[in-house]
Design a protein around this motif. Structure first.
Motif, PDB file in Angstrom:
ATOM      1  N   LYS A  40       0.802  -1.110  -0.004  1.00  0.00           N
ATOM      2  CA  LYS A  40      -0.006  -0.155   0.022  1.00  0.00           C
ATOM      3  C   LYS A  40       0.540   1.326   0.126  1.00  0.00           C
ATOM      4  O   LYS A  40       0.612   2.199  -0.845  1.00  0.00           O
ATOM      5  N   LEU A  41       1.887   1.257   0.813  1.00  0.00           N
ATOM      6  CA  LEU A  41       2.726   2.427   0.919  1.00  0.00           C
ATOM      7  C   LEU A  41       3.587   2.443  -0.440  1.00  0.00           C
ATOM      8  O   LEU A  41       3.895   3.666  -0.749  1.00  0.00           O
ATOM      9  N   GLY A  42       3.663   1.540  -1.217  1.00  0.00           N
ATOM     10  CA  GLY A  42       4.448   1.589  -2.412  1.00  0.00           C
ATOM     11  C   GLY A  42       3.810   2.436  -3.511  1.00  0.00           C
ATOM     12  O   GLY A  42       4.405   2.754  -4.516  1.00  0.00           O
ATOM     13  N   GLU A 149      -5.708   1.484   4.942  1.00  0.00           N
ATOM     14  CA  GLU A 149      -6.245   1.173   3.428  1.00  0.00           C
ATOM     15  C   GLU A 149      -7.047   2.390   2.966  1.00  0.00           C
ATOM     16  O   GLU A 149      -7.595   2.339   1.984  1.00  0.00           O
ATOM     17  N   ASP A 150      -7.198   3.392   3.925  1.00  0.00           N
ATOM     18  CA  ASP A 150      -8.103   4.502   3.684  1.00  0.00           C
ATOM     19  C   ASP A 150      -7.112   5.746   3.042  1.00  0.00           C
ATOM     20  O   ASP A 150      -6.131   5.924   3.009  1.00  0.00           O
ATOM     21  N   ASP A 151      -7.830   6.102   1.841  1.00  0.00           N
ATOM     22  CA  ASP A 151      -7.319   7.144   0.817  1.00  0.00           C
ATOM     23  C   ASP A 151      -6.964   8.235   1.662  1.00  0.00           C
ATOM     24  O   ASP A 151      -5.876   8.792   1.432  1.00  0.00           O
ATOM     25  N   ASP A 152      -7.449   8.741   2.709  1.00  0.00           N
ATOM     26  CA  ASP A 152      -7.153  10.071   3.228  1.00  0.00           C
ATOM     27  C   ASP A 152      -5.841   9.761   4.036  1.00  0.00           C
ATOM     28  O   ASP A 152      -5.204  10.727   4.127  1.00  0.00           O
ATOM     29  N   SER A 158       1.510  10.512   2.287  1.00  0.00           N
ATOM     30  CA  SER A 158       2.029  11.313   1.029  1.00  0.00           C
ATOM     31  C   SER A 158       2.539  12.368   1.315  1.00  0.00           C
ATOM     32  O   SER A 158       4.019  12.836   0.919  1.00  0.00           O
ATOM     33  N   GLU A 159       1.691  13.447   1.916  1.00  0.00           N
ATOM     34  CA  GLU A 159       2.258  14.608   2.349  1.00  0.00           C
ATOM     35  C   GLU A 159       3.312  14.844   2.998  1.00  0.00           C
ATOM     36  O   GLU A 159       4.458  15.470   2.844  1.00  0.00           O
ATOM     37  N   TRP A 160       3.438  13.742   4.305  1.00  0.00           N
ATOM     38  CA  TRP A 160       4.684  13.768   4.982  1.00  0.00           C
ATOM     39  C   TRP A 160       6.041  13.168   4.156  1.00  0.00           C
ATOM     40  O   TRP A 160       6.988  13.858   4.439  1.00  0.00           O
TER      41      TRP A 160
END
Length: 463
Positions: A40-42, A149-152, A158-160
């Motif tokens: 997921k982080l990928g 798993e949440d998009d938010d 991703s911002e971090w």
């Protein structure tokens, strides 16, 4: 258009060593979850993961691999409770930003939730233990709590990660100062040593001789290539002669040669210094606008703080432009934004025009310059400046660019309406000590700017 490179995350998976003896099936189950999490982080980053660790030696080995992989960010995740002291010192000593990802395997505690689920989903108090000792150690860190798993949640992570990557890029930013800062413009006066210490941005003083030689060394063929590209890209003003266009192309080529040879990521130029030197028959107005468009930071009048600010916002969001507040529209609640000749072409509304400028405010020869009005839409205004105690700080606000073209305008410009009442916005900007050069980025980027400031250790004032 500049692109943002995919950030690199080091995922530090933590567990309690006792469970290897008391619940030997737990680690394999959580490693399975870790594989899902890495996948997921990928989607947002390149992930380095070394397996779940539960000892100080294991943490140190994982951190060594993160260093070897040159990650932008270390992200501890608790796959069960884990005592803080196995990771505290390694994280305190870590030169990378740290963001605690507070998540778990299951989304909900429902009627099916049982004792095994408790065992597999009780990492949150491990994060609390770790956060406590990091605070007590004076180690800064970011935090993201959310379901994996949440998009938010993924957007926040991703911002971090992007903020961490931009911060690391800033640590190697080289700013070229051409000439010297505008006489008595005190708002961007700076102690370069302190600025380097706080931001990582380093200033190189470029001699005019070096720039003049680079411009003089530009070939006619290369200059003609620039002229032909300009003719395809811009509307060309009728009063711009072929020889003036060629001289401006040589000025652009010389500037580009110095930027490339010195590895510069930003430039601060005071055109008056060049304009009073007879070696510069044209000033690189058009070249600067093209470089900004390609991701090079810029500061007018020799302002290295705004050069760093524009560069930083470009690293953070993908692209940024340089500008300043010129005139107030009290009736419309807006501000005319402009500067002498610089802007990011990716902000342009319609086809830009290549115009003829009579040097810079009474100095320098006729030069080609690019004029356009900005495309309408939401933006974020960011000012990187020096505050009390010579501390570097950020001031930011959201705004809207309104459709507007200045009649006969010869500069990149726009009319910007702050989201806050105009008078309140400008009062706050003055109270915060904002300087008169700013960066603009597209969209509402306050969450990103906030995370960049947090990881960089810079105070952020949001208007």
């Amino acid at each position: 258009m500049p692109t943002i490179q995919k950030p690199r995350i080091g995922l530090l998976g933590l567990m309690l060593e006792l469970y290897d003896r008391s619940n030997p099936t737990l680690r394999p189950a959580q490693e399975q979850f870790a594989t899902q999490l890495v996948g997921k982080l990928g989607e947002i980053a390149d992930v380095t993961y070394t397996g779940i660790v539960n000892t100080r030696a294991g943490v140190q080995a994982a951190m060594a691999e993160f260093e070897a992989a040159d990650v932008d960010l270390v992200m501890p995740v608790h796959f069960s409770y884990s005592p803080s002291l196995i990771a505290m010192q390694a994280l305190v000593d870590c030169p990378r930003p740290v963001v605690l990802f507070n998540t778990q395997r299951k989304r909900a505690i429902d009627e099916s939730f049982d004792g095994q689920d408790v065992l597999e989903n009780h990492g949150m108090h491990g994060q609390q233990d770790l956060a406590n000792v990091l605070v007590r150690s004076g180690r800064s860190f970011g935090v993201c709590t959310g379901y994996w798993e949440d998009d938010d949640t993924l957007d926040e992570l991703s911002e971090w990660a992007r903020a961490a990557a931009a911060m690391k890029q800033m640590k190697s930013l080289e700013i070229g100062l051409f000439g010297y800062p505008f006489q008595d413009m005190g708002d961007f006066g700076v102690d370069e040593t302190l600025f380097f210490r706080q931001t990582g941005a380093h200033v190189q003083h470029v001699s005019l001789q070096e720039l003049a030689e680079a411009m003089a060394g530009a070939s006619d063929d290369d200059a003609r290539r620039i002229v032909e590209q300009d003719r395809a890209r811009f509307d060309i003003a009728e009063d711009l002669t072929e020889s003036e266009h060629m001289a401006s192309a040589r000025a652009e080529l010389g500037l580009r040669r110095v930027v490339a040879s010195r590895g510069l990521g930003a430039v601060a130029i005071h055109y008056e210094v060049l304009g009073h030197d007879p070696r510069f028959t044209a000033l690189p107005f058009a070249g600067v606008t093209k470089l900004i468009t390609e991701g090079i930071g810029f500061g007018g009048e020799g302002d290295i703080t705004s050069a760093a600010g524009v560069a930083a916002m470009g690293m953070l969001t993908g692209e940024a432009t340089f500008t300043e507040m010129f005139c107030m529209d009290f009736e419309g609640g807006a501000i005319l934004m402009s500067h002498f000749a610089e802007g990011n072409l990716n902000f342009a509304s319609g086809k830009p025009k290549l115009v003829r400028r009579e040097g810079w405010v009474g100095s320098g020869g006729p030069s080609a310059s690019i004029a356009f009005d900005f495309d309408a839409g939401p933006v974020t205004l960011v000012n990187l400046t020096i505050g009390a105690g010579e501390k570097v700080k950020l001031i930011a606000a959201t705004a809207e660019i309104e459709p507007y073209a200045l009649p006969g305008g010869q500069t990149p410009h726009c009319k910007l309406r702050p989201d806050l009442d105009l008078e309140m916005f400008l009062d706050a900007y003055l109270y915060y000590g904002g300087s008169h050069h700013v960066a603009l980025v597209k969209g509402n980027q306050l969450p990103l700017v906030d995370k960049f400031a947090e990881l960089s250790g810079l105070e952020l004032f949001v208007i």
